[in-house]
Design a protein around this motif. Structure first.
Motif, PDB file in Angstrom:
ATOM      1  N   LYS A  55       0.669  -1.172  -0.007  1.00 24.06           N
ATOM      2  CA  LYS A  55      -0.019   0.043  -0.037  1.00 24.06           C
ATOM      3  C   LYS A  55       0.758   1.420   0.088  1.00 24.06           C
ATOM      4  O   LYS A  55       2.247   1.218   0.269  1.00 24.06           O
ATOM      5  CB  LYS A  55      -0.722   0.023   1.308  1.00 24.06           C
ATOM      6  N   ILE A  56       0.326   2.473  -0.372  1.00 25.43           N
ATOM      7  CA  ILE A  56       0.822   3.676  -0.419  1.00 25.43           C
ATOM      8  C   ILE A  56       0.493   4.135   1.049  1.00 25.43           C
ATOM      9  O   ILE A  56      -0.830   4.289   1.293  1.00 25.43           O
ATOM     10  CB  ILE A  56       0.429   4.335  -1.419  1.00 25.43           C
ATOM     11  N   ILE A  57       1.324   4.482   1.945  1.00 26.49           N
ATOM     12  CA  ILE A  57       1.167   4.837   3.323  1.00 26.49           C
ATOM     13  C   ILE A  57       1.098   6.509   3.289  1.00 26.49           C
ATOM     14  O   ILE A  57       0.355   6.970   3.969  1.00 26.49           O
ATOM     15  CB  ILE A  57       2.175   4.560   4.047  1.00 26.49           C
ATOM     16  N   ALA A  58       1.950   7.198   2.535  1.00 25.98           N
ATOM     17  CA  ALA A  58       1.875   8.741   2.575  1.00 25.98           C
ATOM     18  C   ALA A  58       2.586   9.214   1.298  1.00 25.98           C
ATOM     19  O   ALA A  58       3.421   8.614   0.761  1.00 25.98           O
ATOM     20  CB  ALA A  58       2.963   8.884   3.841  1.00 25.98           C
ATOM     21  N   VAL A  59       1.921  10.338   1.037  1.00 29.06           N
ATOM     22  CA  VAL A  59       2.622  11.155   0.048  1.00 29.06           C
ATOM     23  C   VAL A  59       2.748  12.691   0.570  1.00 29.06           C
ATOM     24  O   VAL A  59       1.917  13.172   0.765  1.00 29.06           O
ATOM     25  CB  VAL A  59       1.700  11.137  -1.251  1.00 29.06           C
ATOM     26  N   GLU A  60       4.001  12.880   0.413  1.00 31.21           N
ATOM     27  CA  GLU A  60       4.313  14.303   1.054  1.00 31.21           C
ATOM     28  C   GLU A  60       5.579  14.913   0.494  1.00 31.21           C
ATOM     29  O   GLU A  60       6.189  14.313  -0.462  1.00 31.21           O
ATOM     30  CB  GLU A  60       4.680  14.373   2.448  1.00 31.21           C
TER      31      GLU A  60
END
Length: 388
Positions: free
Chosen positions: A34-39
């Protein structure tokens, strides 16, 4: 929810992110598929034992969703020797495909929905995401359970049905047969929490899209559950497809058909005609046969469709038609995910599946991640299928 105590973390740093919306330079954190974070910036020490991958100078975008692939082969129009083989995992991933929808074609005599179901499950086990459509060219639809409605409602990987219309290879289905098929898929979708779509292979007959309008006339299936594909097969058919989209429908342009309406030109024309991009999708028709017929319906040649046409169409949209990369990607990402209700697919967002392409600035695929696992490195498959 991801169990962070046992997660394997990967941090993709410094890529120009097209989610497909242009997010600029961003970091993306992955764990357990999964994608956990996009920053804009994620500290490298955010978690212990995190794999760091430097992607500065590269583009990061969603993996392609190809909704029209002959996973167990197609063809047979010139006899048994012209049956195309099963697709290998590496052919899909090297083309940037991380989600695929399998279906049958002309031949549902020597190929069966049961075999297609086994193939979709195999591809899921090998690392990408695969679903399928029940049915084939002819009606009544070949099914696994004995009905389209049961297949869609009860079988995990079945999300809709396919048939052929306006083609000399179809079974010349009556308008009420088509309406019943579409209604069964629709109800099966409601019962099973599936999209319940009906996909219509369109041939070169003068009937064009009339069979789809017959379905709308003879049933209460909404237009957004019907998908005409191969609509760039002829100029007349494409003009009808534009009108279908103006009426609220979605149209599927085949990247593997080079003309008469070039696929990139078709997308561009749809936009110029005022069709929202969320109602325009691209698919390859990959691994199917590419038969050529003369005016009398005689086969004059045959080949096998590939998958490179998907990325080629993206290139052409950007370089020849002035599309932003965001808009060029939509028919292969958010538009398909939206039409098929594929939650967690088609967009780089926290919580979505980690299906990602890493491309060079000149739009060459360098890496592919499917559910967080690297499948392609330096443009070549680094994880292969069982019999690749």
């Amino acid at each position: 929810m991801t169990d962070l105590s046992i997660a394997e973390f990967t941090l993709l740093q410094g890529a120009h992110l097209y989610a497909p919306a242009d997010r600029g330079i961003c970091d993306v954190l992955l764990a357990n598929g999964k994608i956990i974070a996009v920053e804009q910036t994620i500290p490298a020490d955010i978690v212990p034992d995190c794999t760091i991958i430097n992607l500065r100078g590269h583009i990061l975008c969603p993996g392609f969703i190809d909704q029209h692939v002959h996973l167990i082969g197609g063809g047979g129009e010139a006899g048994p020797t012209t049956r195309t083989p099963e697709v290998q995992l590496s052919r899909l991933t090297e083309a940037g495909i991380t989600t695929v929808i399998g279906l049958l074609g002309t031949d549902s005599i020597t190929r069966h929905p049961e075999s297609l179901l086994a193939k979709t499950r195999a591809l899921n086990e090998e690392g990408i995401t695969a679903w399928m459509l029940t049915g084939a060219y002819h009606l009544p639809s070949p099914t696994i359970t004995g009905s389209v409605e049961k297949d869609v409602a009860l079988i995990d990987r079945v999300i809709g049905v396919k048939c052929a219309v306006s083609d000399h290879r179809s079974a010349a289905p009556g308008e009420h047969q088509l309406a019943n098929m579409a209604a069964q898929s629709r109800v099966g979708g409601l019962l099973g929490g599936k999209p319940g779509v009906s996909v219509f292979h369109l041939g070169s007959s003068k009937k064009g899209l009339q069979p789809l309008y017959d379905v709308l006339q003879n049933s209460d299936v909404p237009i957004n559950k019907l998908l005409p594909t191969h609509v760039n097969r002829s100029e007349a058919l494409f003009e009808q497809a534009l009108q279908f989209a103006r009426n609220g429908g979605t149209i599927d342009i085949t990247s593997g058909i080079p003309g008469p309406v070039d696929p990139a030109e078709g997308v561009a024309r749809a936009v110029m005609a005022g069709i929202p991009l969320d109602r325009v999708t691209l698919s390859s028709d990959g691994n199917g046969s590419m038969p050529l017929f003369d005016a009398a319906g005689n086969l004059t040649g045959i080949g096998v469709a590939g998958f490179d046409s998907l990325l080629q169409t993206v290139h052409q949209l950007v370089k020849q038609h002035g599309f932003t990369l965001t808009d060029a990607l939509r028919p292969l990402t958010t538009s398909v995910a939206g039409f098929l209700s594929l939650n967690g697919k088609g967009e780089i967002l926290a919580g979505n599946d980690a299906d990602l392409l890493v491309m060079s600035e000149d739009l060459r695929i360098e890496q592919v991640y499917a559910r967080g696992k690297r499948m392609v490195m330096n443009g070549k498959a680094c994880k292969k299928g069982t019999f690749d």
